[in-house]
Structure formats: structure tokens, C-alpha cells
Design a protein around this motif. Structure first.
Motif, short mmCIF file in Angstrom:
data_model
loop_
_atom_site.label_atom_id
_atom_site.label_comp_id
_atom_site.label_asym_id
_atom_site.label_seq_id
_atom_site.Cartn_x
_atom_site.Cartn_y
_atom_site.Cartn_z
N PRO A 35 0.81 -1.22 0.00
CA PRO A 35 0.00 0.00 0.00
C PRO A 35 0.84 1.27 0.00
O PRO A 35 1.94 1.32 0.55
N VAL A 36 0.29 2.28 -0.65
CA VAL A 36 0.84 3.64 -0.61
C VAL A 36 -0.34 4.55 -0.30
O VAL A 36 -1.32 4.58 -1.04
N PHE A 37 -0.26 5.27 0.80
CA PHE A 37 -1.37 6.11 1.23
C PHE A 37 -1.11 7.57 0.87
O PHE A 37 0.02 8.05 0.95
N THR A 38 -2.16 8.25 0.46
CA THR A 38 -2.05 9.65 0.08
C THR A 38 -2.75 10.53 1.10
O THR A 38 -3.58 10.06 1.89
N PHE A 39 -2.45 11.83 1.08
CA PHE A 39 -3.11 12.74 2.01
C PHE A 39 -4.55 13.02 1.60
O PHE A 39 -5.26 13.76 2.27
N GLN A 40 -4.99 12.39 0.52
CA GLN A 40 -6.37 12.52 0.07
C GLN A 40 -7.29 11.47 0.71
O GLN A 40 -8.42 11.30 0.26
N ASP A 41 -6.80 10.76 1.72
CA ASP A 41 -7.55 9.64 2.31
C ASP A 41 -7.79 8.58 1.24
O ASP A 41 -8.86 7.98 1.17
N GLU A 42 -6.81 8.35 0.43
CA GLU A 42 -6.95 7.43 -0.69
C GLU A 42 -5.75 6.48 -0.70
O GLU A 42 -4.61 6.91 -0.52
N ARG A 43 -6.04 5.21 -0.93
CA ARG A 43 -4.96 4.24 -1.04
C ARG A 43 -4.66 3.96 -2.51
O ARG A 43 -5.56 3.77 -3.33
N THR A 44 -3.37 3.96 -2.84
CA THR A 44 -2.92 3.42 -4.10
C THR A 44 -1.91 2.33 -3.76
O THR A 44 -1.80 1.93 -2.59
N ASN A 45 -1.17 1.82 -4.74
CA ASN A 45 -0.28 0.70 -4.46
C ASN A 45 0.97 0.75 -5.32
O ASN A 45 0.97 1.32 -6.42
N VAL A 46 2.01 0.14 -4.82
CA VAL A 46 3.15 -0.25 -5.64
C VAL A 46 3.07 -1.77 -5.74
O VAL A 46 2.84 -2.45 -4.74
N THR A 47 3.18 -2.28 -6.94
CA THR A 47 3.07 -3.73 -7.15
C THR A 47 4.39 -4.27 -7.71
O THR A 47 5.03 -3.65 -8.55
#
Length: 736
Positions: A550-562
Motif C-alpha cells: 500500500p501507498v497512502f495519500t493525504f487525500q484519504d486514498e490508497r494506491t499501491n506499488v506492485t
């Protein structure tokens, strides 16, 4: 929906374009400036074309054309800096014909014939007898309001005087108290008709400013293609090309904003009157800044009188300032929107353009709205989130079972076979209910690529479950070292047995923690140019060797590195030809009809309006009653509507196969940039309450501020889109 002109309007525009090119050349404009800002031969030619009769009813001896028709002419007049009070005379002639005073009939004939020049007084002469007028130095007639009356004033050389002015365009300060007069009409109806005429003048002047600004930017772009610095055209420098891309986008937006306002006025919608001053404010503001940027593109040469760009610079200011400080227009729009200040609406005639998405779209939107109202329980609404985190498998499946998940797909494959217009209307419903469409949108694009390029195995194993609502997909484009430069992908795919071994890393693989498959862009040939050695695959995310971090943003949104370590993919899961990944990816991008982020902008505006009604202002009443708050909300309203127009134009151009270079990038870039600008401004307007993440409008504004940053990056940064606009819409060389 129709953004196109009919055959008669195309002919009208082309006829006047040719006329102005011949009779309002820059040489003629310069001569007119030296002669007091008027070109008699041009004026007579315009009269012969029926220009001044355009808005006069047929019953009064005119042509009975619409305000849109007149706006098309004024846009061409602005492009060529046509000399004389053209917009004013068109509106004055219409007023003379409308009020129907018998004594005015001979005068109307003279105005239509071009032998007498008419203009308008913008202020009640009972309160202000000395006024600056467009064409005041050369006009013969003035229509004005005098308290409860509308009067026709005749000017003589004793009433007026020519003097030097900013743009040498014939404006003049006139003492109207000494002019001979004829009473045309009296009473509230007459005063309302006069006020409506001034509103129409605002719209025509907006169109004129739009045409002027467009030509200034094109002059600058042409020069940037020719002028060399450091051995290359200066248009290759982003410091030159990107501001011009900004302005041609804002000019396009302003043009269609005028069209939108005309449509709203024709249909007498509640906010139509508020949008008229907003249109003039926007087009005046954009023209002012665009001509400055155009002049700076020329550098020192732009300051010389040998180059025409300075003429556009001066005229842009003069056109909008004749009625006073344009900043008042924003305040007026705010008062009309939020203080119920009334306005008079002109009769703009039949408007052929249409922004309605159609009955199919309305029916689908209503059905989907009913689905969400019935399905989204309080617990599900609590689960909702604007990002991938809002995905809910059960709701996703239920949408598929109702054939509402991918309505554009054929009925035989689980869709409705609806038009892109109906799909767009459905997307608006998703936004209104705050239900995440991230998984749906990405998965639908992957499905379309599989349908076009996939093997039978892929269609059976992946496409069918997608359409059934059983699986979702994410995108594997970006990599840690490449960002928006997807052609720099280094994730390797090498042949192994009857398939491929994939090794590498993908960044910002949003939804990978929830998805079943990822659309992978890989490098299959490192020995050729970077854009030629790429191949695309569908990769199961449950495969051995795949890990998601997981990579978390200050937008309360999760993205990812795979990470992909020796992941095996059968060759049947390849999309398109080996080393043909660019073609496959480009086809996928063509399938996106995205219209930008105007739905998010509108949601932000609604939240700000709600919070301004809740918060106490400095005077003790609700904040929304304060003029400064009304002005800022009005500005955000303009941004929302212009974003909507650019987005709908992009949708229309794609569906109707209309060649509008840069339409998609314009919609994305403008809407995301204005979303961020307004989120910042409205966060400040409602502070400190907006600092809270509490439920309700304050928390939503807070989230919008954080969310808006990402929209300028998603799908390529604004800088990437500016380069695309510069190259496609302005013909500038590829930038660096």
C-alpha cells in the motif's frame, strides 16, 4: 446534444469572415484609428450585408435572426478588430424596431442603411447625464433610459468631442442633457425592455472579446513557430507554449459559455440572468490576459507599432471597460445568484444548439437513481468513498444483474446498448450519490481492450466474468522511474515456454489490492526505440510472484506499488501483437470519453453554498449574504459551467466524429486546474470550519481540497495536457 451550427449559420459565419478579412484588414484598422476610430466604407458594407437588421424583427423590416447568429458575426468582428460600435448599433436597431414608435421608423431605416450610427447609454441619464459611450465620438443617435422612459437622443458635433483614447476606437464622453430627444416608450415594460437590451449587448460583447482573444493567441502561436532562439523555434519552450495552451482552452470555454447562456436565456431557466454578467466577466478577463501573453510572446517586438499584436492588446481592454469596472460584473452575478436580485432577459430568438442529453439519457439516469436510492442502505452509504476504497463487490454484482454496470455494452453482453450521452448521464448519477466509479470505469476500459485485442481464452476467462460483475481490473502503466512517460516502461516480459515471464515494478497501481487482474504494459524488446518495444498483457493478480504494497495519500486514498517477480503469463493472455503495445494502449485511450472533473466541481460548489448558509458572516447574518462570498461563489459557478461545456463538447465531438483538436485534453486540464483553484478558494472562504473533517459540507470541502490535487495528476499531469493542447490546437512544435 448539439454543439454544431446549422448550414445557414455556417454560411453566415463564413460570409462575414470573408467580408471582415477583406474590409477590416489591419491596415484598415490602423487607418480607422488615425481617423477617429471609424471606417465609413466598412460601415456601409456591413449595412449592405444586413448586419444592423439582424436582430430587428421581420415585422419591423429586419431579418429576425437570433442572438446566436449575431454572436457569430461579432466573434468575427472581434477577430479582425472591426471599427465602429457594431454590437451597440445592432442592439439599438433591435430596440428601435421593438418599441414600435411611429416617429422612430424613418430613423430605424437610416440606421439599417448605415447612414446614421446608433449607440447605447449604459446608465440612467436622469442620474448621469454625462457618459462615456461606445462610438461616442462619431455616433448620431443614442438610445437611453431617462427614469421611467426610454428615449432616442440625436447628437450633433456640439454634443460630442473626439479625443485620444487607449485603443483609438471612437469612444467619447458625451453630455446627453443637451441632445435633442424623442420619447420612444414609458413605463415599467419599456424600462425592462431597455434593460434586456443591455443584457444582450453584454452577450454580444462577450462573443466579440472571444474572437479577439482567439486571434491574438493564434498570432502569438504563429510567431512562436517562426521565431528561432538557441537554434529551435521558441514554441518548443514550455514557458511559451503552456501559457498559450491555457489561454486557447479558456477562450474555447468562454465561447461555449456564451452559447450556454444563450441556451439558458432562451429556455428562461432560473439562473439565466445571473450567467449573463458572468459571461462578460469571464471573456473580458480572459481576453485581457491572453493578449498580454500574446504580446509577451513577441518579446520586445510586441511593443513596437509595426506588429499587430499591440492593437489586440489595447482593443481588448477598451471593449470591456466602456461600461465601467468589469469587476462589478462578478458582484452583480453573485447578487443575482444568492440575493435574488432580478434581471431582465432578452428575447434571443430560436437557439439551434442544445445541451440536453436526450430522452434515453434521462430514462437511464432516472432508473439508475432509483436503483441507488433502493440499494444504498445507511451502512453502504457509510462505506462509500470517492476512491477505489468505495468499491463494494455486492453492489457491483447487483448493478451487473440489473444491466446497469456497463450500459453502453450491447444487450447480448449484459449492457443496454445505450449512447455515450446516456452513459454520461449515468455517470452523473453515480457522482450525485457519491458512489465510487473507479473500479467500474477502469474495468470497462480493460473489457473493451480485451474485446478488441484479446484471445478467445481471455474473452472466456476474463471478459465474461467482467461483464457478469464478478471481477474487476486495475491498470499497470506507471513505474517508479517513468511517471507520465509510459513509453519508458522497464517492466520486462521475456518468452518462457508457452508464455511469458514478467519481472519488474509498477507504481500507482490503484485498486490492485481489490482487483482480480491488472492490465500490464511491459517491455519485450529493449533493442529498439522505447515506444516500439512494448507489449500489453492481462495478468492475474493472484499469480505467484505478485505482491502488493500500500501507498497512502493525504487525500484519504490508497494506491499501491506492485512487484512482479518471475510471474508467468500464458501467451493467450497477451493483448495485440508482440511489440505492438503502443497501438493497443492508444486504442484503450480512445475508448475513454472522459469529460474532466466538472461533476466534482459542482459537488464542491454545492457544499460551499450549503456551508455559507450555515456559517455566520462578519455582519452577523449568514455568510452567503455577504457580497464578497457571493462573488467568490459566482466565480466558482463560472468555472463549473465552463468545465461542463468543455467536457460536453469533448463528448459530442467523439460521438459525432467532429474533428476538434485537443478537445479531450482541454476538458481534463481546465476542469482539474479550476477544481484545485476553487477548492483552495472555497476552503479559505469557509475557514476555519472547513479545516474540520466532520460529516457534512465542511468535511466535504476539506476532502475536495485534498482530492483536487490528484486530479491535476491523474491520467497525465496538467503539463502533459498543456503540451498536447499546444501541439494539437495551436500547431506549435513538440515542447520540451
Amino acid at each position: 446534444m448539439n454543439f454544431g451550427l446549422n448550414d445557414e449559420q455556417e454560411l453566415l459565419r463564413d460570409t462575414f469572415a470573408r467580408f471582415f478579412d477583406e474590409h477590416s484588414s489591419m491596415a484598415r484598422v490602423r487607418q480607422a484609428g488615425e481617423a477617429g476610430g471609424f471606417d465609413l466604407a466598412l460601415w456601409q458594407g456591413l449595412a449592405n450585408l444586413g448586419t444592423f437588421a439582424m436582430r430587428v424583427s421581420e415585422a419591423a423590416g429586419g431579418l429576425g435572426l437570433s442572438t446566436l447568429d449575431a454572436a457569430l458575426v461579432l466573434e468575427e468582428a472581434g477577430r479582425t478588430l472591426a471599427s465602429g460600435p457594431l454590437a451597440e448599433t445592432i442592439v439599438a436597431a433591435a430596440l428601435l424596431g421593438e418599441l414600435g414608435e411611429p416617429s422612430a421608423e424613418p430613423v430605424l431605416g437610416q440606421v439599417l442603411g448605415g447612414t446614421r450610427i446608433a449607440t447605447l447609454a449604459f446608465h440612467d441619464i436622469a442620474k448621469r447625464s454625462v457618459q462615456w459611450l461606445a462610438g461616442g465620438a462619431i455616433a448620431d443617435l443614442v438610445i437611453a433610459r431617462d427614469g421611467n422612459e426610454v428615449v432616442l437622443l440625436s447628437l450633433t458635433p456640439e454634443n460630442r468631442k473626439a479625443e485620444g483614447n487607449l485603443a483609438s476606437n471612437g469612444i467619447g464622453e458625451v453630455d446627453l442633457s443637451r441632445a435633442a430627444r424623442v420619447d420612444l416608450a414609458s413605463g415599467q415594460e419599456a424600462v425592462t425592455r431597455f434593460a434586456a437590451a443591455i443584457e444582450e449587448w453584454r452577450l454580444l460583447t462577450s462573443a466579440m472579446l472571444s474572437g479577439l482573444a482567439r486571434q491574438a493567441v493564434h498570432l502569438a502561436a504563429d510567431y512562436a513557430c517562426e521565431r528561432q532562439a538557441f537554434g529551435v523555434p521558441i514554441g518548443t519552450f514550455q514557458a511559451i507554449s503552456h501559457p498559450l495552451a491555457n489561454f486557447i482552452t479558456e477562450i474555447d470555454g468562454g465561447k461555449y459559455f456564451v452559447w450556454k447562456v444563450l441556451h439558458e436565456v432562451a429556455h428562461r431557466t432560473p439562473k439565466a440572468g445571473a450567467l449573463i454578467p458572468l459571461a462578460l466577466w469571464w471573456n473580458g478577463r480572459v481576453a485581457t490576459m491572453a493578449v498580454v501573453q500574446g504580446l509577451r510572446t513577441f518579446g520586445g517586438y510586441g511593443l513596437t507599432t509595426e506588429y499587430d499584436i499591440h492593437l489586440y492588446n489595447l482593443r481588448a481592454k477598451a471593449l470591456q471597460l466602456i461600461a465601467g469596472d468589469p469587476d462589478r460584473l462578478l458582484g452583480e452575478a453573485g447578487a443575482r445568484l444568492y440575493a435574488n436580485t432580478g434581471s431582465a432577459l432578452p428575447d434571443v430568438g430560436e437557439i439551434s444548439i442544445d445541451f440536453d442529453l436526450g430522452s434515453e439519457a434521462a430514462e437511464l439516469a432516472a432508473e439508475l437513481d432509483g436503483f441507488f436510492r433502493e440499494t444504498l442502505t445507511p451502512d453502504l452509504r457509510a462505506h462509500a468513498h470517492y476512491s477505489w476504497d468505495g468499491h463494494h463487490p455486492a453492489v457491483h454484482k447487483k448493478l451487473a444483474e440489473a444491466n446497469l454496470l456497463f450500459p453502453a455494452w450491447p444487450k447480448a453482453k449484459g449492457g443496454r446498448g445505450v449512447s455515450p450521452y446516456a452513459s454520461h448521464a449515468a455517470a452523473q448519477v453515480w457522482e450525485e450519490h457519491g458512489w465510487s466509479s473507479h473500479a467500474k470505469g477502469t474495468t470497462q476500459m480493460v473489457a473493451a481492450i480485451i474485446e478488441r485485442f484479446g484471445s478467445e481464452d481471455l474473452k472466456r476467462d476474463v471478459l465474461e466474468p467482467i461483464l457478469a460483475g464478478d471481477v474487476i481490473c486495475s491498470l499497470g502503466y506507471s513505474e517508479p522511474g517513468s511517471g507520465s512517460d509510459v513509453f519508458a516502461a522497464q517492466c520486462r516480459a521475456v518468452p518462457e515456454g508457452n508464455g511469458w515471464r514478467i519481472d519488474g515494478t509498477k507504481m500507482f497501481t490503484s485498486g490492485a489490492n481489490l482487483s482480480d487482474y491488472v492490465l500490464m504494459l511491459t517491455r519485450t524488446n529493449p533493442q529498439v526505440a522505447k515506444h516500439k518495444g512494448l507489449t500489453m498483457f492481462i495478468l492475474p493478480l493472484k499469480s505467484d510472484g505478485v505482491s502488493v504494497q500500500p501507498v497512502f495519500t493525504f487525500q484519504d486514498e490508497r494506491t499501491n506499488v506492485t512487484f512482479y517477480d518471475g510471474v508467468f503469463v500464458p501467451d493467450s493472455y497477451r493483448l495485440g501483437e508482440i511489440d505492438g503495445g503502443v497501438k493497443t494502449m492508444s486504442a484503450g485511450l480512445e475508448l475513454e470519453h472522459g469529460g474532466g472533473f466538472f461533476k466534482s466541481q459542482f459537488a464542491l460548489l454545492r457544499a460551499a453554498e450549503a456551508l455559507c448558509r450555515e456559517l455566520q458572516g462578519a455582519e452577523g447574518g449568514p455568510l452567503i449574504q455577504e457580497p464578497s462570498a457571493q462573488r467568490r461563489l459566482a466565480r466558482a459557478t463560472a468555472h463549473c459551467l465552463i468545465s461542463e461545456m468543455l467536457g460536453l463538447r469533448s463528448l459530442w465531438a467523439t460521438e459525432e466524429k467532429q474533428p476538434i483538436p485537443g478537445a479531450g485534453p482541454m476538458a481534463k486540464m481546465f476542469s482539474s486546474e479550476k477544481f484545485l483553484e476553487d477548492a483552495n478558494d472555497l476552503l479559505e472562504l469557509t475557514a476555519p470550519a472547513s479545516l474540520s473533517k466532520r460529516d457534512g459540507p465542511a468535511g466535504f470541502i476539506n476532502l475536495s481540497y485534498r482530492h483536487a490535487h490528484g486530479t491535476t495528476i491523474y491520467g497525465g499531469t496538467s503539463e502533459v495536457h498543456r503540451s498536447m493542447i499546444a501541439e494539437r490546437a495551436l500547431g506549435l512544435p513538440r515542447s520540451r
